[in-house]
Design an enzyme around this catalytic site. Structure first.
Site, mmCIF file in Angstrom:
data_model
loop_
_atom_site.group_PDB
_atom_site.id
_atom_site.type_symbol
_atom_site.label_atom_id
_atom_site.label_comp_id
_atom_site.label_asym_id
_atom_site.label_seq_id
_atom_site.Cartn_x
_atom_site.Cartn_y
_atom_site.Cartn_z
ATOM 1 N N LYS A 82 0.862 -1.191 0.000
ATOM 2 C CA LYS A 82 0.000 0.000 0.000
ATOM 3 C C LYS A 82 0.897 1.239 0.000
ATOM 4 O O LYS A 82 1.464 1.607 1.004
ATOM 5 C CB LYS A 82 -0.898 -0.007 1.245
ATOM 6 C CG LYS A 82 -2.129 0.826 1.058
ATOM 7 C CD LYS A 82 -2.281 2.115 1.671
ATOM 8 C CE LYS A 82 -1.948 3.266 2.268
ATOM 9 N NZ LYS A 82 -1.876 4.468 1.457
ATOM 10 N N GLY A 122 6.842 6.221 7.782
ATOM 11 C CA GLY A 122 6.018 7.422 7.693
ATOM 12 C C GLY A 122 6.186 8.262 8.945
ATOM 13 O O GLY A 122 7.219 8.200 9.617
ATOM 14 N N GLY A 123 5.160 9.020 9.250
ATOM 15 C CA GLY A 123 5.237 9.951 10.374
ATOM 16 C C GLY A 123 5.018 9.267 11.707
ATOM 17 O O GLY A 123 4.460 8.175 11.793
ATOM 18 N N GLU A 139 9.631 2.780 10.691
ATOM 19 C CA GLU A 139 10.694 3.753 10.408
ATOM 20 C C GLU A 139 10.022 5.105 10.393
ATOM 21 O O GLU A 139 9.245 5.407 9.484
ATOM 22 C CB GLU A 139 11.331 3.505 9.030
ATOM 23 C CG GLU A 139 12.166 2.274 8.919
ATOM 24 C CD GLU A 139 13.405 2.320 9.769
ATOM 25 O OE1 GLU A 139 13.812 3.425 10.209
ATOM 26 O OE2 GLU A 139 13.960 1.246 10.025
ATOM 27 N N CYS A 148 13.745 11.510 5.810
ATOM 28 C CA CYS A 148 13.782 11.215 7.256
ATOM 29 C C CYS A 148 15.159 11.546 7.796
ATOM 30 O O CYS A 148 15.315 11.858 8.966
ATOM 31 C CB CYS A 148 13.525 9.745 7.524
ATOM 32 S SG CYS A 148 12.087 9.138 6.719
ATOM 33 N N GLU A 180 10.026 17.640 14.023
ATOM 34 C CA GLU A 180 10.349 17.339 12.629
ATOM 35 C C GLU A 180 9.495 18.218 11.706
ATOM 36 O O GLU A 180 8.269 18.247 11.836
ATOM 37 C CB GLU A 180 10.083 15.869 12.312
ATOM 38 C CG GLU A 180 10.514 15.522 10.901
ATOM 39 C CD GLU A 180 10.299 14.058 10.536
ATOM 40 O OE1 GLU A 180 9.201 13.553 10.734
ATOM 41 O OE2 GLU A 180 11.262 13.452 10.021
HETATM 42 C C1 UN1 Z 1 14.407 8.352 4.101
HETATM 43 O O1 UN1 Z 1 14.516 9.554 4.069
HETATM 44 O O2 UN1 Z 1 13.407 7.825 4.633
HETATM 45 O O3 UN1 Z 1 20.187 8.018 3.526
HETATM 46 C C2 UN1 Z 1 15.351 7.396 3.479
HETATM 47 C C3 UN1 Z 1 19.417 8.576 2.726
HETATM 48 C C4 UN1 Z 1 18.714 7.715 1.715
HETATM 49 C C5 UN1 Z 1 17.513 7.086 2.317
HETATM 50 C C6 UN1 Z 1 16.619 8.034 3.055
HETATM 51 N N1 UN1 Z 1 19.617 6.715 1.209
HETATM 52 O O4 UN1 Z 1 19.215 9.761 2.765
#
Ligand code: UN1
Length: 495
Positions: free
Chosen positions: A174, A227-228, A249, A283, A382
């Site tokens: 999804k 996600g968040g 994550e 992230c 964030e």
């Molecule tokens: C993410 O932002 O969820 O290290 C992943 C990095 C990328 C992966 C980011 N290879 O910025």
């Protein structure tokens, strides 16, 4: 006519009649990309059932053969890299070089996981009894749900899908709704590779309908979500009802610590890429610059000077440094944080939506820098946009204290030429990832990826850790003594 896509279930693209539909849009131009099905709970359940039916045969397929299918999928992605990268850029808004990077990260990971098909290692461990053999093997969990974000619209789905597949699981995927077109490309690669029907199913639609069904359904044995943090907490709690493994994550508030002995031009390139690459929507993005007082003003001057020549615009244009943010939602959330920042901190650079001409059709936000005390909202929450909070510190101890005093712990970085301090920082920084003399972004697929505190719940993606996420360990005891031997009771002491 807008291109229309259906669901991918049981190896077929099906377009349910009278389906509710949604469209994705190019965040740089507002142009419609394509239309997708907003699936119902029944349609989500049909995909789960398809995955459940496909599971026994896929589990029995030798892992090296599963690996061959993955290799073919990787080859397909490689052959179509440019085309898919352009779709990523058009639908998500990252600049083309980064769109290519997204697809390359997919290729790298799928290839890496293909090799894992010839490992999937367990342990052999000595027994306390004679003529007895003890080992562990890895087995798939069953049907798994992969719920993925829009910021790495091919790479993150592939991190999950390739790891789940090589481990022998079947999948309901999804994707984030605003990058559904990219999700189609992810699925097509496995379809072209000859993945058996039902092993990978794509169900587009909302988290509250499709996501909720996947998380609640008893036949889904694991959920992998990126996600968040608020949604992640909700996914975790709902998954807990079914005692499922939930892999999360979530966010980050990633610091670069810049010491007074740092190579400033090197750090400048790193901070620019870390903070404003992908318009800050990683992230792992550098959202805090913890700057030593001795280099504070000179470095900020270098930074703002470089931003003066930073080009914003259509991310397909190779001369552009930064594209739009991914959606109207994103624009509004980021501008709201910028407004908060203007109240609680000193705006040093940017701080506005970019308007005029073609910009009016897209969601462009200026690269923005605030000078702030540690403890403000913009320094701790964030933002997920091109907003960098700069915090002045007196020494290394204060820098680490500030770096660690947030609710997240994904990535972190220190720029220093002092090798002792660099090693110190590797131990001191509370994060799943630490970079030395490199920005907070740029993780490689063969190493574990994930974080501590509110960034997740302890799991790791990528690297060999990815296999742990998607397998159950089975412990096996083989007694070839031809008599009943009792552990703990019959074991003779050597003493
Ligand atoms: C993410 O932002 O969820 O290290 C992943 C990095 C990328 C992966 C980011 N290879 O910025």
């Amino acid at each position: 006519m807008t291109e229309q896509f259906g669901l991918f279930v049981q190896g077929r693209w099906t377009d349910p009649p009278e389906a509710r539909r949604f469209e994705t849009k190019n965040p740089a131009t507002g142009e419609t990309i394509a239309s997708f099905v907003s699936a119902t709970p029944e349609q989500a359940r049909a995909a789960i059932e398809a995955a459940h039916r496909a599971f026994p045969a896929w589990k029995e397929t030798p892992a090296p053969q599963r690996g061959e299918i993955l290799l073919r999928a990787a080859r397909h992605l490689r052959e179509r890299k440019e085309e898919i990268a352009r779709i990523v850029t058009r639908e998500m808004g990252k600049v083309l070089a980064e769109g290519r990077g997204d697809v390359q990260e997919s290729i790298d990971f799928v290839e890496y996981m293909a090799g894992e098909g010839r490992r999937l290692v367990g342990e052999t461990v000595p027994s306390e009894l004679r003529s007895k053999f003890c080992l562990t093997i890895r087995q798939p969990k069953g049907v798994v749900a992969c719920i993925t974000p829009w910021n790495f619209p091919t790479a993150i789905p592939n991190w999950k899908i390739a790891a789940a597949l090589i481990s022998g699981n079947t999948i309901v995927f999804k994707p984030a709704s605003n990058t559904a077109r990219c999700a189609v490309e992810v699925v097509r690669a496995y379809e072209a590779a000859g993945l058996p029907p039902g092993v990978l199913n794509l169900v587009t639609g909302s988290g509250s309908v499709v996501g909720a069904e996947l998380i609640a359904h008893p036949k889904v044995r694991a959920v992998s979500f990126t996600g968040g943090v608020d949604t992640g907490r909700d996914v975790y709690v709902r998954g807990a009802q079914g005692l499922k493994m939930v892999h999360l994550e979530l966010g980050g508030k990633n610091p670069v610590i810049l010491m007074d002995d740092a190579d400033l031009p090197l750090a400048l390139d790193g901070v620019l890429f870390g903070a404003f690459g992908t318009s800050g929507q990683r992230c792992t993005a550098t959202s805090r610059l913890i700057l030593h007082e001795k280099v504070y003003e000179p470095f900020l001057e270098m930074l703002t000077k470089r931003l003066d020549s930073f080009r914003l615009g259509d991310p397909l244009d190779p001369k552009v440094d930064m594209g739009p943010v991914a959606s109207l939602d994103q624009e509004q959330k980021i501008l709201a944080y910028i407004a908060i920042g203007k109240q609680e901190a000193k705006l040093r650079y940017g701080g506005a939506k970019v308007t005029g001409g073609a910009f009016d059709r897209g969601h462009f936000v200026q690269p923005t820098i605030f000078e702030t005390a540690h403890g403000t909202r913009i320094s701790k929450e964030e933002i997920f946009g091109p907003v960098l909070s700069v915090i002045r510190v007196h020494d290394y101890a204060e820098a680490v204290r500030v770096a660690n005093d947030v609710d997240y712990g994904l990535s972190s970085s220190i720029y220093t030429r002092d090798v002792n301090r660099a090693f110190r920082a590797m131990q001191d920084l509370e994060a799943g990832i630490t970079y030395v003399n490199a920005p907070t972004i740029g993780a490689e697929v063969q190493l574990p990826f994930g974080g501590i505190k509110n960034t997740g719940n302890g799991g790791r993606e990528a690297g060999s850790a990815a296999i742990e996420e998607f397998t159950e360990l089975k412990t096996v005891f083989v007694d070839f003594s031809a008599k009943l031997q009792k552990a703990q009771i019959d074991a003779e002491s050597a003493a």
